[in-house]
Design a protein around this motif. Structure first.
Motif, PDB file in Angstrom:
ATOM      1  N   ASP A   1      16.527  41.878 -15.242  1.00 42.79           N
ATOM      2  CA  ASP A   1      16.858  43.287 -15.115  1.00 42.79           C
ATOM      3  C   ASP A   1      16.698  43.779 -13.684  1.00 42.79           C
ATOM      4  OD1 ASP A   1      17.136  43.087 -17.807  1.00 42.79           O
ATOM      5  OD2 ASP A   1      15.346  44.228 -18.332  1.00 42.79           O
ATOM      6  N   LEU A   2      15.756  43.196 -12.951  1.00 38.94           N
ATOM      7  CA  LEU A   2      15.445  43.683 -11.614  1.00 38.94           C
ATOM      8  C   LEU A   2      14.836  42.544 -10.804  1.00 38.94           C
ATOM      9  CD1 LEU A   2      15.506  46.440 -10.064  1.00 38.94           C
ATOM     10  CD2 LEU A   2      13.105  46.698 -10.688  1.00 38.94           C
ATOM     11  N   ALA A   3      15.061  42.558  -9.494  1.00 43.69           N
ATOM     12  CA  ALA A   3      14.471  41.574  -8.587  1.00 43.69           C
ATOM     13  C   ALA A   3      13.692  42.307  -7.500  1.00 43.69           C
ATOM     14  CB  ALA A   3      15.542  40.687  -7.973  1.00 43.69           C
ATOM     15  N   LEU A   4      12.452  41.871  -7.262  1.00 44.48           N
ATOM     16  CA  LEU A   4      11.593  42.447  -6.225  1.00 44.48           C
ATOM     17  C   LEU A   4      11.478  41.418  -5.111  1.00 44.48           C
ATOM     18  CD1 LEU A   4       8.760  43.750  -8.621  1.00 44.48           C
ATOM     19  CD2 LEU A   4      10.918  44.872  -8.019  1.00 44.48           C
ATOM     20  N   SER A   5      11.887  41.792  -3.892  1.00 47.18           N
ATOM     21  CA  SER A   5      12.040  40.763  -2.852  1.00 47.18           C
ATOM     22  C   SER A   5      11.602  41.240  -1.468  1.00 47.18           C
ATOM     23  CB  SER A   5      13.500  40.311  -2.796  1.00 47.18           C
ATOM     24  OG  SER A   5      14.357  41.427  -2.591  1.00 47.18           O
ATOM     25  N   ASN A   6      10.410  41.823  -1.379  1.00 47.99           N
ATOM     26  CA  ASN A   6       9.906  42.263  -0.076  1.00 47.99           C
ATOM     27  C   ASN A   6       8.987  41.250   0.601  1.00 47.99           C
ATOM     28  OD1 ASN A   6      11.121  44.781  -0.819  1.00 47.99           O
ATOM     29  ND2 ASN A   6       9.766  45.772   0.649  1.00 47.99           N
ATOM     30  N   HIS A   7       8.550  40.229  -0.094  1.00 47.21           N
ATOM     31  CA  HIS A   7       7.655  39.241   0.500  1.00 47.21           C
ATOM     32  C   HIS A   7       8.436  38.288   1.402  1.00 47.21           C
ATOM     33  CE1 HIS A   7       3.772  40.115  -1.249  1.00 47.21           C
ATOM     34  NE2 HIS A   7       4.300  40.203  -2.460  1.00 47.21           N
ATOM     35  N   ARG A   8       7.698  37.644   2.323  1.00 47.19           N
ATOM     36  CA  ARG A   8       8.285  36.676   3.249  1.00 47.19           C
ATOM     37  C   ARG A   8       7.625  35.306   3.108  1.00 47.19           C
ATOM     38  NH1 ARG A   8      11.222  40.081   2.853  1.00 47.19           N
ATOM     39  NH2 ARG A   8      12.186  41.434   4.417  1.00 47.19           N
ATOM     40  N   GLY A   9       6.932  35.098   2.020  1.00 45.25           N
ATOM     41  CA  GLY A   9       6.286  33.816   1.770  1.00 45.25           C
ATOM     42  C   GLY A   9       6.167  33.581   0.277  1.00 45.25           C
ATOM     43  N   ALA A  10       5.720  32.390  -0.101  1.00 43.00           N
ATOM     44  CA  ALA A  10       5.591  32.024  -1.512  1.00 43.00           C
ATOM     45  C   ALA A  10       4.599  32.951  -2.217  1.00 43.00           C
ATOM     46  CB  ALA A  10       5.142  30.580  -1.635  1.00 43.00           C
ATOM     47  N   ILE A  11       4.905  33.306  -3.457  1.00 46.54           N
ATOM     48  CA  ILE A  11       4.021  34.147  -4.262  1.00 46.54           C
ATOM     49  C   ILE A  11       2.898  33.263  -4.807  1.00 46.54           C
ATOM     50  CG2 ILE A  11       3.854  35.791  -6.151  1.00 46.54           C
ATOM     51  CD1 ILE A  11       5.737  36.692  -3.972  1.00 46.54           C
ATOM     52  N   THR A  12       1.659  33.697  -4.597  1.00 43.02           N
ATOM     53  CA  THR A  12       0.508  32.911  -5.059  1.00 43.02           C
ATOM     54  C   THR A  12      -0.103  33.453  -6.344  1.00 43.02           C
ATOM     55  OG1 THR A  12      -0.937  34.214  -3.620  1.00 43.02           O
ATOM     56  CG2 THR A  12      -0.052  32.154  -2.729  1.00 43.02           C
ATOM     57  N   ASP A  13       0.053  34.752  -6.615  1.00 40.56           N
ATOM     58  CA  ASP A  13      -0.505  35.324  -7.841  1.00 40.56           C
ATOM     59  C   ASP A  13       0.205  36.628  -8.149  1.00 40.56           C
ATOM     60  OD1 ASP A  13      -2.014  35.471 -10.101  1.00 40.56           O
ATOM     61  OD2 ASP A  13      -3.948  35.655  -9.103  1.00 40.56           O
ATOM     62  N   LEU A  14       0.125  37.040  -9.423  1.00 40.91           N
ATOM     63  CA  LEU A  14       0.829  38.231  -9.897  1.00 40.91           C
ATOM     64  C   LEU A  14       0.055  38.816 -11.070  1.00 40.91           C
ATOM     65  CD1 LEU A  14       3.528  39.928  -9.760  1.00 40.91           C
ATOM     66  CD2 LEU A  14       4.432  38.347 -11.458  1.00 40.91           C
ATOM     67  N   VAL A  15      -0.216  40.120 -11.019  1.00 43.38           N
ATOM     68  CA  VAL A  15      -0.911  40.805 -12.108  1.00 43.38           C
ATOM     69  C   VAL A  15      -0.199  42.115 -12.392  1.00 43.38           C
ATOM     70  CG1 VAL A  15      -3.168  39.791 -11.677  1.00 43.38           C
ATOM     71  CG2 VAL A  15      -2.531  41.893 -10.497  1.00 43.38           C
ATOM     72  N   VAL A  16      -0.337  42.610 -13.643  1.00 41.25           N
ATOM     73  CA  VAL A  16       0.251  43.888 -14.031  1.00 41.25           C
ATOM     74  C   VAL A  16      -0.842  44.807 -14.554  1.00 41.25           C
ATOM     75  CG1 VAL A  16       2.524  42.958 -14.560  1.00 41.25           C
ATOM     76  CG2 VAL A  16       0.791  43.007 -16.340  1.00 41.25           C
ATOM     77  N   GLY A  17      -0.632  46.113 -14.400  1.00 43.74           N
ATOM     78  CA  GLY A  17      -1.561  47.100 -14.909  1.00 43.74           C
ATOM     79  C   GLY A  17      -1.368  47.339 -16.394  1.00 43.74           C
ATOM     80  N   PRO A  18      -2.297  48.070 -17.021  1.00 44.47           N
ATOM     81  CA  PRO A  18      -2.230  48.262 -18.473  1.00 44.47           C
ATOM     82  C   PRO A  18      -1.252  49.330 -18.920  1.00 44.47           C
ATOM     83  CG  PRO A  18      -4.188  49.338 -17.590  1.00 44.47           C
ATOM     84  CD  PRO A  18      -3.540  48.624 -16.438  1.00 44.47           C
ATOM     85  N   SER A  19      -0.754  50.169 -18.015  1.00 44.10           N
ATOM     86  CA  SER A  19       0.099  51.286 -18.422  1.00 44.10           C
ATOM     87  C   SER A  19       1.490  50.795 -18.791  1.00 44.10           C
ATOM     88  CB  SER A  19       0.201  52.314 -17.291  1.00 44.10           C
ATOM     89  OG  SER A  19       1.124  53.331 -17.624  1.00 44.10           O
ATOM     90  N   THR A  20       2.085  51.423 -19.829  1.00 41.86           N
ATOM     91  CA  THR A  20       3.459  51.121 -20.231  1.00 41.86           C
ATOM     92  C   THR A  20       4.387  52.297 -19.974  1.00 41.86           C
ATOM     93  OG1 THR A  20       2.945  51.819 -22.512  1.00 41.86           O
ATOM     94  CG2 THR A  20       2.754  49.461 -21.992  1.00 41.86           C
ATOM     95  N   ASN A  21       3.893  53.338 -19.295  1.00 40.95           N
ATOM     96  CA  ASN A  21       4.721  54.485 -18.928  1.00 40.95           C
ATOM     97  C   ASN A  21       5.610  54.089 -17.756  1.00 40.95           C
ATOM     98  OD1 ASN A  21       5.471  57.003 -17.454  1.00 40.95           O
ATOM     99  ND2 ASN A  21       4.371  57.949 -19.147  1.00 40.95           N
ATOM    100  N   ALA A  22       6.885  54.493 -17.823  1.00 43.33           N
ATOM    101  CA  ALA A  22       7.834  54.085 -16.783  1.00 43.33           C
ATOM    102  C   ALA A  22       7.446  54.613 -15.409  1.00 43.33           C
ATOM    103  CB  ALA A  22       9.235  54.564 -17.150  1.00 43.33           C
ATOM    104  N   GLU A  23       6.700  55.734 -15.353  1.00 43.29           N
ATOM    105  CA  GLU A  23       6.322  56.313 -14.071  1.00 43.29           C
ATOM    106  C   GLU A  23       5.111  55.616 -13.455  1.00 43.29           C
ATOM    107  OE1 GLU A  23       8.072  58.608 -12.536  1.00 43.29           O
ATOM    108  OE2 GLU A  23       9.513  58.674 -14.184  1.00 43.29           O
TER     109      GLU A  23
END
Length: 436
Positions: A168-190
């Protein structure tokens, strides 16, 4: 007393000839409080980072440089299955009863453990998928190609859907390999918050629904593993220099929200670590917080599991030495969400099958005390039914304006009915006259 359980995994041969550590053990279950202790072990596993997932009944571990996933039964304490796949598995995570896997070829595989259904996407990354994060509605995949893809979980699992669709979407601001990824608990779109760490020495805070960059954090060394506290108010980062960094997102100078005094495009430099691990621990491979966010645990390449004190100068204490690189730490919530069923035995994936058998175990009593059962077995009229009846009687009547509107509608309906009756009577008289 409630006791937190921490699962850990190792990857690689023993570091030294230590007879105190059991041989062939690849996964440990630790009791964190009231005292640290090993409660259970699982043998013959070598799981790389981001390759351990734990449900209420099973443990899933991808194997290093292999296309296999080992499945262990927590109830029986043994290995239940060895599941082969078409490509080498680099990372995995659980979304309910669905195991999401990232491959070395840049694909996603979704395996419904209750039915054996498998969904495979085309290569969504040009390099291997390095880590995954899930919410009740989305799957986020990060890669060594420095990009993050956001997928709708419902679209991926839709029956009869085309598996060839993209994210659905691509996030591409990094300039190196991604080492880790976490998400917050909120499910609100904002307030959909996710944080990514990269070898370009930055962590980026995103709104993963809109793709907006909320803040960029710059560290003295490349961040290796990250974790959000349970309320997503602080970010913990372990870097290559052995330091543990704490970034408050809503402190005296908020980095997010309406109270933030700086633009989101301004990079925040993070210099002072909360503490630094000793050289004999090696770089961290995983970082987790306990359920209430009061303790931080890190796993290290030289076999140690360290606990960091947030109130004692940040100096870590050694909790265990597993004599092999510790690659994963997973906390099991001691108050999990209530589910009416659970997976007693996993069903191996089958991508070609079109008919599936749902295998699960119902939890609780089938003759439970539901509302109907309570009313059926009560003496006389159930108290809840009496209360509802009394409330309906004492409820205020509708206003005079509503009553007049209803009366007017009734009069109009009566006029229409009388008109239809007169028309019917005239029609009958006309037919009788023609017949005579």
């Amino acid at each position: 007393m409630l006791s937190e359980q921490l699962f850990s995994s190792i990857c690689g041969p023993p570091l030294a000839a230590n007879t105190a550590v059991s041989k062939d053990v690849g996964i440990y279950t630790h009791s964190v409080n009231p005292s640290w202790a090993v409660k259970a072990t699982f043998k013959k596993s070598s799981a790389p980072p981001h390759s351990l997932a734990v449900s209420d009944t099973h443990v899933f571990a991808a194997q290093d440089q292999k296309a296999h996933v080992h499945v262990y039964s927590r109830l029986r304490g043994t290995q239940e299955a060895l599941v082969p796949f078409q490509e080498r598995i680099r990372c995995l995570t659980l979304a309910g009863d669905v195991l999401v896997l990232g491959t070395a070829e840049g694909r996603l595989m979704l395996w419904e453990t209750c039915t054996g259904r498998q969904v495979t996407t085309p290569p969504c990354h040009v390099q291997a998928v390095s880590c995954l994060a899930v919410t009740p509605y989305h799957v986020l995949s990060a890669s060594e190609d420095s990009n993050i893809n956001v997928w709708s979980l419902a679209r991926l699992l839709e029956l009869g859907a085309d598996p060839g669709h993209g994210p659905d979407l691509a996030l591409s601001n990094h300039r190196g390999a991604i080492t880790d990824l976490v998400v917050g608990p909120s499910t609100n779109a904002e307030t959909n918050l996710c944080v990514s760490a990269s070898k370009d020495k930055t962590c980026i805070l995103w709104n993963y629904r809109s793709g907006q960059v909320l803040r960029t954090l710059l560290f003295p060394a490349a961040p290796l593993c990250i974790s959000l506290d349970p309320c997503a108010r602080a970010l913990f980062v372990s870097a290559e220099d052995g330091g543990l960094y704490l970034v408050e997102l809503f402190g005296d100078k908020p980095l997010l929200g309406s109270r933030s005094a700086e633009l989101a495009s301004i990079v925040v430099q993070v210099d002072a670590p909360l503490g630094v691990a000793d050289d004999d621990a090696g770089p961290a491979s995983c970082l987790v917080l306990n359920c209430d966010g009061t303790a931080v645990f890190t796993s290290h390449a030289k076999g140690k599991i360290l606990r960091w004190s947030l109130t004692d100068g940040g100096h870590p204490s050694e909790m265990a030495n597993l004599n092999a690189p510790v690659t994963n730490l997973v906390f099991v919530p001691f108050m999990p969400d209530h589910k009416p069923c659970r997976t007693a035995t996993v069903v191996k994936p089958n991508q070609t099958q079109r008919q599936y058998t749902f295998t699960t175990q119902l939890k609780g009593h089938l003759n439970g005390t539901g509302k109907f059962g309570e009313m059926l077995n009560s003496t006389g009229i159930h108290s809840q039914a009496l209360e509802n009846a009394m409330l309906s009687i004492s409820a205020p009547t509708s206003g005079a304006e509503d009553d007049s509107k209803l009366l007017k509608e009734n009069e109009e309906l009566r006029a229409i009915i009388e008109e239809q009756r007169a028309l019917q009577k005239a029609t009958m008289q006309y037919q009788e006259g023609n017949t005579a």
